[in-house]
Motif scaffolding. Structure first.
Motif, PDB file in Angstrom:
ATOM      1  N   VAL A 157       0.874  -1.169   0.000  1.00 33.18           N
ATOM      2  CA  VAL A 157       0.000   0.000   0.000  1.00 33.18           C
ATOM      3  C   VAL A 157       0.909   1.217   0.000  1.00 33.18           C
ATOM      4  N   SER A 158       0.571   2.204  -0.813  1.00 34.28           N
ATOM      5  CA  SER A 158       1.443   3.368  -0.943  1.00 34.28           C
ATOM      6  C   SER A 158       1.414   4.216   0.320  1.00 34.28           C
ATOM      7  N   GLY A 159       2.522   4.903   0.578  1.00 34.91           N
ATOM      8  CA  GLY A 159       2.568   5.860   1.673  1.00 34.91           C
ATOM      9  C   GLY A 159       2.903   5.290   3.029  1.00 34.91           C
ATOM     10  N   VAL A 160       3.283   3.998   3.109  1.00 31.13           N
ATOM     11  CA  VAL A 160       3.607   3.417   4.412  1.00 31.13           C
ATOM     12  C   VAL A 160       4.768   4.166   5.063  1.00 31.13           C
ATOM     13  N   GLU A 161       5.685   4.667   4.249  1.00 33.59           N
ATOM     14  CA  GLU A 161       6.852   5.359   4.801  1.00 33.59           C
ATOM     15  C   GLU A 161       6.486   6.656   5.514  1.00 33.59           C
ATOM     16  N   TYR A 162       5.277   7.153   5.281  1.00 34.17           N
ATOM     17  CA  TYR A 162       4.846   8.388   5.932  1.00 34.17           C
ATOM     18  C   TYR A 162       4.048   8.137   7.211  1.00 34.17           C
ATOM     19  N   ILE A 163       3.866   6.877   7.566  1.00 35.54           N
ATOM     20  CA  ILE A 163       3.191   6.551   8.820  1.00 35.54           C
ATOM     21  C   ILE A 163       4.171   6.769   9.970  1.00 35.54           C
ATOM     22  N   SER A 164       3.712   7.376  11.050  1.00 32.49           N
ATOM     23  CA  SER A 164       4.581   7.652  12.198  1.00 32.49           C
ATOM     24  C   SER A 164       4.924   6.365  12.937  1.00 32.49           C
ATOM     25  N   SER A 165       5.966   6.430  13.767  1.00 32.26           N
ATOM     26  CA  SER A 165       6.399   5.241  14.506  1.00 32.26           C
ATOM     27  C   SER A 165       5.313   4.752  15.457  1.00 32.26           C
ATOM     28  N   ILE A 211      -4.548   6.922   6.346  1.00 34.73           N
ATOM     29  CA  ILE A 211      -3.433   7.123   7.266  1.00 34.73           C
ATOM     30  C   ILE A 211      -2.309   7.837   6.531  1.00 34.73           C
ATOM     31  N   SER A 212      -1.663   8.753   7.189  1.00 37.91           N
ATOM     32  CA  SER A 212      -0.492   9.484   6.677  1.00 37.91           C
ATOM     33  C   SER A 212      -0.841  10.415   5.533  1.00 37.91           C
ATOM     34  N   GLY A 213      -1.889  11.198   5.726  1.00 39.57           N
ATOM     35  CA  GLY A 213      -2.198  12.265   4.786  1.00 39.57           C
ATOM     36  C   GLY A 213      -2.631  11.822   3.412  1.00 39.57           C
ATOM     37  N   GLY A 214      -3.225  10.658   3.279  1.00 40.28           N
ATOM     38  CA  GLY A 214      -3.754  10.218   1.999  1.00 40.28           C
ATOM     39  C   GLY A 214      -2.945   9.137   1.336  1.00 40.28           C
ATOM     40  N   GLY A 215      -1.788   8.806   1.897  1.00 41.86           N
ATOM     41  CA  GLY A 215      -0.958   7.799   1.258  1.00 41.86           C
ATOM     42  C   GLY A 215      -1.478   6.389   1.431  1.00 41.86           C
ATOM     43  N   SER A 216      -1.880   6.032   2.630  1.00 40.66           N
ATOM     44  CA  SER A 216      -2.297   4.661   2.932  1.00 40.66           C
ATOM     45  C   SER A 216      -3.800   4.642   3.178  1.00 40.66           C
ATOM     46  N   VAL A 217      -4.519   3.920   2.325  1.00 45.67           N
ATOM     47  CA  VAL A 217      -5.983   3.924   2.390  1.00 45.67           C
ATOM     48  C   VAL A 217      -6.477   2.517   2.718  1.00 45.67           C
ATOM     49  N   PHE A 218      -7.298   2.424   3.751  1.00 47.60           N
ATOM     50  CA  PHE A 218      -7.867   1.151   4.185  1.00 47.60           C
ATOM     51  C   PHE A 218      -9.376   1.305   4.347  1.00 47.60           C
ATOM     52  N   ARG A 219     -10.056   0.174   4.454  1.00 50.33           N
ATOM     53  CA  ARG A 219     -11.481   0.192   4.760  1.00 50.33           C
ATOM     54  C   ARG A 219     -11.736  -0.723   5.945  1.00 50.33           C
ATOM     55  N   VAL A 220     -12.610  -0.280   6.841  1.00 45.45           N
ATOM     56  CA  VAL A 220     -13.004  -1.109   7.975  1.00 45.45           C
ATOM     57  C   VAL A 220     -13.978  -2.166   7.460  1.00 45.45           C
ATOM     58  N   GLU A 221     -13.553  -3.424   7.485  1.00 48.16           N
ATOM     59  CA  GLU A 221     -14.381  -4.505   6.954  1.00 48.16           C
ATOM     60  C   GLU A 221     -15.235  -5.169   8.026  1.00 48.16           C
ATOM     61  N   ASP A 222     -14.699  -5.275   9.234  1.00 48.01           N
ATOM     62  CA  ASP A 222     -15.450  -5.979  10.275  1.00 48.01           C
ATOM     63  C   ASP A 222     -14.761  -5.770  11.618  1.00 48.01           C
ATOM     64  N   PHE A 223     -15.520  -5.909  12.677  1.00 46.62           N
ATOM     65  CA  PHE A 223     -14.967  -5.969  14.024  1.00 46.62           C
ATOM     66  C   PHE A 223     -16.002  -6.638  14.916  1.00 46.62           C
ATOM     67  N   GLU A 224     -15.529  -7.219  15.994  1.00 45.22           N
ATOM     68  CA  GLU A 224     -16.413  -7.958  16.891  1.00 45.22           C
ATOM     69  C   GLU A 224     -17.502  -7.046  17.440  1.00 45.22           C
ATOM     70  N   GLY A 225     -18.740  -7.476  17.299  1.00 45.82           N
ATOM     71  CA  GLY A 225     -19.856  -6.702  17.826  1.00 45.82           C
ATOM     72  C   GLY A 225     -20.405  -5.667  16.870  1.00 45.82           C
ATOM     73  N   ALA A 226     -19.916  -5.632  15.623  1.00 47.64           N
ATOM     74  CA  ALA A 226     -20.414  -4.653  14.656  1.00 47.64           C
ATOM     75  C   ALA A 226     -21.922  -4.831  14.468  1.00 47.64           C
ATOM     76  N   LYS A 227     -22.655  -3.732  14.519  1.00 48.15           N
ATOM     77  CA  LYS A 227     -24.114  -3.795  14.465  1.00 48.15           C
ATOM     78  C   LYS A 227     -24.633  -4.098  13.062  1.00 48.15           C
ATOM     79  N   SER A 228     -24.019  -3.508  12.064  1.00 49.16           N
ATOM     80  CA  SER A 228     -24.505  -3.711  10.701  1.00 49.16           C
ATOM     81  C   SER A 228     -23.349  -3.590   9.725  1.00 49.16           C
ATOM     82  N   LYS A 229     -23.551  -4.141   8.545  1.00 52.33           N
ATOM     83  CA  LYS A 229     -22.525  -4.098   7.512  1.00 52.33           C
ATOM     84  C   LYS A 229     -23.154  -3.614   6.207  1.00 52.33           C
ATOM     85  N   PRO A 230     -22.382  -2.887   5.396  1.00 48.49           N
ATOM     86  CA  PRO A 230     -22.915  -2.422   4.109  1.00 48.49           C
ATOM     87  C   PRO A 230     -23.312  -3.595   3.224  1.00 48.49           C
TER      88      PRO A 230
END
Length: 363
Positions: A157-165, A211-230
């Motif tokens: 994924v592009s922009g990983v180098e701009y993610i902070s420690s 994350i990191s000003g537009g370089g790294s783009v992710f989508r939240v797909e699931d998490f425990e207890g999620a009420k609804s999904k698209p």
């Protein structure tokens, strides 16, 4: 009863003078403020400007290093025990009988792998770059940074180098999930909404996390207890980049700058993806110009059929482009010209100038 949207503490009218929740120091939302004013008949007695000023002076918080609970800065630096876990918030406490884990804090998982019932985690997907469509299993209550993502996905994924420690962490309050930017250099945003450092921002399945000003783009797909999904998404057939249609936002304006606002995320992500896989910025930018600033509007609706007929679920696509929008072969040319298509007839194919072909489909 009005409760804080972050820590669920009860709020009373006296809290308006401070502008923040007395338990977690997160600013009182406009919704809760209006509810408190209405309940106490204080519509004119607590000006918005005064609340905002007090809120700004009290909103700084630091996450507890053990459980992630937001702690007022003064209490954090003085070592006042965290009200959630009872530990010194400045140091991370590890149970004596549990040796530190040596596994990476971010792990790539297959969509069919089962998650450990003991470990709460957030499942993210990569939205752009060579790792498009891959999943990341990200733990909660753990500061995550550049090294964690590099170990898991490298440069996929592009922009990983701009993610902070130490860039961000995910934390849970009751059934709600939040992301906290840990004062990173290049920032974090959710659906184009920039996060304030050390202030939790709620997440839902389908949210776009940058994350990191537009370089790294992710989508939240699931998490425990999620009420609804698209249930639906728009997919660019050439790149595989997609944008989910969330029920909380049933009206979507698609274009390079619809209504003078930011570029629609679908188009922004198509651009980022094609650059990440090696296409030139000039050629991609030129091709994107066939999309109007305001190309079309998509609405997801429920309507009754006839006077007493059953409800029908459908999509309404309205053209706003002078160059037209082709929907399932029908050329919508005039501004405001629309077509209605039931969800039972999916997929819907949208063509833009024979250059872009998008599918509206069920996930």
């Amino acid at each position: 009863m009005v409760r804080c949207e972050v820590c669920n503490a009860e709020l009373v009218a006296d809290d308006l003078s401070m502008g923040v929740c007395p338990e977690c120091s997160v600013p009182i939302s406009s919704t809760n403020r209006e509810a408190l004013l209405k309940a106490s008949n204080l519509d004119e007695s607590v000006p918005e400007s005064r609340i905002q000023q007090r809120s700004e002076s009290k909103s700084a918080v630091e996450p507890c290093n053990t459980c992630g609970n937001p702690i007022p800065v003064d209490d954090f630096h003085s070592g006042t025990p965290c009200p959630a876990c009872g530990n010194d918030p400045r140091t991370a406490e590890t149970p004596q009988d549990s040796p530190p884990s040596k596994t990476p804090s971010v792990a790539v998982v297959s969509p069919v792998e089962e998650e450990s019932p003991k470990a709460r985690s957030v499942k993210l997907s990569i939205v752009t770059g060579s790792g498009l469509g891959r999943f990341l299993d990200v733990p909660e209550n753990t500061p995550l940074g550049r090294d964690d993502f590099l170990k898991a996905i490298g440069n996929e994924v592009s922009g990983v180098e701009y993610i902070s420690s130490e860039h961000l962490k995910f934390l849970r309050k009751d059934e709600f999930l939040y992301v906290v930017d840990l004062g990173s250099r290049n920032g974090t945003s959710v659906n184009h909404d920039e996060c304030t450092a050390n202030v939790p921002k709620q997440l839902n399945v389908g949210d776009r996390l940058v994350i990191s000003g537009g370089g790294s783009v992710f989508r939240v797909e699931d998490f425990e207890g999620a009420k609804s999904k698209p249930r639906f998404r728009i997919l660019d057939e050439k790149t595989g980049v997609s944008y989910v249609i969330r029920e909380s936002h049933p009206r979507i304006l698609v274009g390079r700058q619809p209504d003078g606002g930011p570029t629609h995320p679908l188009i922004e992500d198509i651009y980022s993806h094609r650059i990440a896989i090696g296409e030139s910025k000039e050629s991609v930018s030129k091709e994107l110009l066939v999309i109007s600033r305001k190309q079309f509007e998509l609405r997801h609706e429920m309507r009754t059929t006839g006077q007493n007929g059953p409800m029908k679920e459908l999509f309404v696509i309205t053209n706003f482009s002078g160059n037209g929008t082709v929907v399932n072969g029908s050329n919508l040319q005039g501004e405001g010209e629309a077509v209605e298509i039931g969800t039972s007839s999916l997929p819907i194919i949208i063509d833009i100038q024979e250059t872009f072909r998008w599918r509206i489909e069920e996930i």
